[in-house]
Motif scaffolding. Sequence first.
Motif, PDB file in Angstrom:
ATOM      1  N   TRP A 116     -15.158   0.720  -1.754  1.00  0.00           N
ATOM      2  CA  TRP A 116     -14.795   0.539  -0.393  1.00  0.00           C
ATOM      3  C   TRP A 116     -15.777   1.237   0.641  1.00  0.00           C
ATOM      4  O   TRP A 116     -16.036   0.433   1.690  1.00  0.00           O
ATOM      5  CB  TRP A 116     -13.455   0.846  -0.139  1.00  0.00           C
ATOM      6  CG  TRP A 116     -12.508  -0.299  -0.688  1.00  0.00           C
ATOM      7  CD1 TRP A 116     -11.803  -0.233  -1.922  1.00  0.00           C
ATOM      8  CD2 TRP A 116     -12.308  -1.701  -0.309  1.00  0.00           C
ATOM      9  NE1 TRP A 116     -11.425  -1.433  -2.347  1.00  0.00           N
ATOM     10  CE2 TRP A 116     -11.606  -2.347  -1.277  1.00  0.00           C
ATOM     11  CE3 TRP A 116     -12.995  -2.507   0.839  1.00  0.00           C
ATOM     12  CZ2 TRP A 116     -11.240  -3.762  -1.252  1.00  0.00           C
ATOM     13  CZ3 TRP A 116     -12.654  -3.781   0.655  1.00  0.00           C
ATOM     14  CH2 TRP A 116     -11.853  -4.368  -0.275  1.00  0.00           C
ATOM     15  N   ALA A 117     -16.275   2.308   0.381  1.00  0.00           N
ATOM     16  CA  ALA A 117     -17.550   2.778   1.169  1.00  0.00           C
ATOM     17  C   ALA A 117     -18.560   1.892   1.215  1.00  0.00           C
ATOM     18  O   ALA A 117     -19.230   1.831   2.244  1.00  0.00           O
ATOM     19  CB  ALA A 117     -17.723   4.321   0.685  1.00  0.00           C
ATOM     20  N   GLN A 127      -9.372   6.371 -10.556  1.00  0.00           N
ATOM     21  CA  GLN A 127      -8.796   5.322  -9.790  1.00  0.00           C
ATOM     22  C   GLN A 127      -9.271   5.550  -8.274  1.00  0.00           C
ATOM     23  O   GLN A 127      -9.819   4.504  -7.663  1.00  0.00           O
ATOM     24  CB  GLN A 127      -7.299   5.059  -9.898  1.00  0.00           C
ATOM     25  CG  GLN A 127      -6.423   4.300  -8.986  1.00  0.00           C
ATOM     26  CD  GLN A 127      -5.045   4.113  -8.625  1.00  0.00           C
ATOM     27  OE1 GLN A 127      -4.645   5.073  -9.267  1.00  0.00           O
ATOM     28  NE2 GLN A 127      -4.777   3.545  -7.605  1.00  0.00           N
ATOM     29  N   TYR A 128      -9.088   6.624  -7.893  1.00  0.00           N
ATOM     30  CA  TYR A 128      -9.445   6.823  -6.392  1.00  0.00           C
ATOM     31  C   TYR A 128     -11.024   7.114  -6.176  1.00  0.00           C
ATOM     32  O   TYR A 128     -11.359   6.772  -5.106  1.00  0.00           O
ATOM     33  CB  TYR A 128      -8.740   8.124  -5.698  1.00  0.00           C
ATOM     34  CG  TYR A 128      -7.069   7.737  -5.799  1.00  0.00           C
ATOM     35  CD1 TYR A 128      -6.882   6.796  -4.627  1.00  0.00           C
ATOM     36  CD2 TYR A 128      -6.089   7.916  -6.649  1.00  0.00           C
ATOM     37  CE1 TYR A 128      -5.418   6.291  -4.595  1.00  0.00           C
ATOM     38  CE2 TYR A 128      -4.819   7.538  -6.404  1.00  0.00           C
ATOM     39  CZ  TYR A 128      -4.472   6.876  -5.295  1.00  0.00           C
ATOM     40  OH  TYR A 128      -3.236   6.244  -5.303  1.00  0.00           O
ATOM     41  N   ALA A 129     -11.778   7.646  -7.038  1.00  0.00           N
ATOM     42  CA  ALA A 129     -13.073   7.994  -7.024  1.00  0.00           C
ATOM     43  C   ALA A 129     -13.797   6.425  -7.169  1.00  0.00           C
ATOM     44  O   ALA A 129     -14.579   6.223  -6.128  1.00  0.00           O
ATOM     45  CB  ALA A 129     -13.571   8.498  -8.146  1.00  0.00           C
ATOM     46  N   TYR A 130     -13.218   5.460  -8.066  1.00  0.00           N
ATOM     47  CA  TYR A 130     -13.956   4.059  -8.019  1.00  0.00           C
ATOM     48  C   TYR A 130     -13.538   3.448  -6.663  1.00  0.00           C
ATOM     49  O   TYR A 130     -14.658   2.982  -6.113  1.00  0.00           O
ATOM     50  CB  TYR A 130     -13.205   3.228  -9.091  1.00  0.00           C
ATOM     51  CG  TYR A 130     -13.463   1.767  -9.131  1.00  0.00           C
ATOM     52  CD1 TYR A 130     -14.828   1.548  -9.407  1.00  0.00           C
ATOM     53  CD2 TYR A 130     -12.619   0.980  -8.559  1.00  0.00           C
ATOM     54  CE1 TYR A 130     -15.045   0.070  -9.374  1.00  0.00           C
ATOM     55  CE2 TYR A 130     -13.018  -0.349  -8.192  1.00  0.00           C
ATOM     56  CZ  TYR A 130     -13.879  -0.861  -8.884  1.00  0.00           C
ATOM     57  OH  TYR A 130     -14.494  -1.961  -8.800  1.00  0.00           O
ATOM     58  N   LYS A 131     -12.383   3.640  -6.159  1.00  0.00           N
ATOM     59  CA  LYS A 131     -11.815   2.820  -4.939  1.00  0.00           C
ATOM     60  C   LYS A 131     -12.670   3.335  -3.767  1.00  0.00           C
ATOM     61  O   LYS A 131     -13.089   2.623  -3.049  1.00  0.00           O
ATOM     62  CB  LYS A 131     -10.517   2.921  -4.958  1.00  0.00           C
ATOM     63  CG  LYS A 131      -9.784   2.100  -3.749  1.00  0.00           C
ATOM     64  CD  LYS A 131      -8.192   2.157  -3.780  1.00  0.00           C
ATOM     65  CE  LYS A 131      -7.599   1.339  -2.669  1.00  0.00           C
ATOM     66  NZ  LYS A 131      -6.110   1.536  -2.578  1.00  0.00           N
ATOM     67  N   THR A 132     -12.493   4.581  -3.515  1.00  0.00           N
ATOM     68  CA  THR A 132     -13.409   5.181  -2.813  1.00  0.00           C
ATOM     69  C   THR A 132     -15.080   4.846  -2.587  1.00  0.00           C
ATOM     70  O   THR A 132     -15.551   4.364  -1.327  1.00  0.00           O
ATOM     71  CB  THR A 132     -13.305   6.775  -2.784  1.00  0.00           C
ATOM     72  OG1 THR A 132     -12.023   7.109  -2.502  1.00  0.00           O
ATOM     73  CG2 THR A 132     -14.101   7.420  -1.525  1.00  0.00           C
ATOM     74  N   ILE A 133     -15.567   4.888  -3.716  1.00  0.00           N
ATOM     75  CA  ILE A 133     -16.952   4.475  -3.616  1.00  0.00           C
ATOM     76  C   ILE A 133     -17.201   2.986  -3.410  1.00  0.00           C
ATOM     77  O   ILE A 133     -18.078   2.553  -2.488  1.00  0.00           O
ATOM     78  CB  ILE A 133     -17.646   4.755  -5.094  1.00  0.00           C
ATOM     79  CG1 ILE A 133     -17.679   6.313  -5.284  1.00  0.00           C
ATOM     80  CG2 ILE A 133     -18.908   4.136  -5.269  1.00  0.00           C
ATOM     81  CD1 ILE A 133     -17.897   6.857  -6.579  1.00  0.00           C
ATOM     82  N   THR A 158      -9.319  -0.628 -10.054  1.00  0.00           N
ATOM     83  CA  THR A 158      -8.614   0.136  -9.477  1.00  0.00           C
ATOM     84  C   THR A 158      -7.163  -0.198 -10.019  1.00  0.00           C
ATOM     85  O   THR A 158      -6.433   0.735 -10.529  1.00  0.00           O
ATOM     86  CB  THR A 158      -8.176  -0.191  -7.949  1.00  0.00           C
ATOM     87  OG1 THR A 158      -9.799   0.317  -7.511  1.00  0.00           O
ATOM     88  CG2 THR A 158      -7.463   0.631  -7.506  1.00  0.00           C
ATOM     89  N   ASN A 205     -10.735  -5.098  -6.994  1.00  0.00           N
ATOM     90  CA  ASN A 205      -9.774  -4.313  -7.084  1.00  0.00           C
ATOM     91  C   ASN A 205      -9.069  -4.194  -8.644  1.00  0.00           C
ATOM     92  O   ASN A 205      -8.106  -3.262  -8.827  1.00  0.00           O
ATOM     93  CB  ASN A 205      -8.541  -4.887  -6.223  1.00  0.00           C
ATOM     94  CG  ASN A 205      -8.690  -4.264  -4.988  1.00  0.00           C
ATOM     95  OD1 ASN A 205      -9.469  -3.361  -4.648  1.00  0.00           O
ATOM     96  ND2 ASN A 205      -8.190  -5.044  -3.919  1.00  0.00           N
ATOM     97  N   GLU A 229       1.083  -1.338   0.048  1.00  0.00           N
ATOM     98  CA  GLU A 229      -0.022  -0.097   0.026  1.00  0.00           C
ATOM     99  C   GLU A 229       0.957   1.482  -0.040  1.00  0.00           C
ATOM    100  O   GLU A 229       0.705   2.135  -0.675  1.00  0.00           O
ATOM    101  CB  GLU A 229      -0.754  -0.135   1.065  1.00  0.00           C
ATOM    102  CG  GLU A 229      -2.137  -0.946   1.178  1.00  0.00           C
ATOM    103  CD  GLU A 229      -2.865  -1.043   2.337  1.00  0.00           C
ATOM    104  OE1 GLU A 229      -2.576  -0.644   3.177  1.00  0.00           O
ATOM    105  OE2 GLU A 229      -4.040  -1.806   2.096  1.00  0.00           O
TER     106      GLU A 229
END
Length: 132
Positions: free
Chosen positions: A73-74, A65-71, A105, A102, A11
Amino acid sequence: MKIDGYKSVYEKASGKLSDISRNIALAGFALIWIFTKTDTQTIIPKELILPAIFLVVSLTCDILQYAYKTIVWAIIFRCKEKEIKRKRWKQDKEFKHSPALNIVTWVFFCVKIVLVLLAYSLILKFLIRTII
């Protein structure tokens, strides 16, 4: 090293690589700007248009990448939180999730790195040709 140690290293490394690629992409725009400004107008040399496009798409992939990951995992967190309440489990219960979550991502991550590398190779080619 325990599995958590491997995860921590991964990470931190991927986060650092993302930071570096983002900064390099932004610096690439600055480099292109240096070679396009004149006294009366701004003209982008043809050799720098493709690298500029690669840098724009790279930054777009970074955001996605970060928008997808955030949504994702939220949503997972919220679902697991509700499941804990509904089934009255302890807060330290372990859950499993699909590694497939993942994939998107990783695709955005890989594409943005490749695009930055391609952009910089084209900028380097332009610089060498301009200097020589």
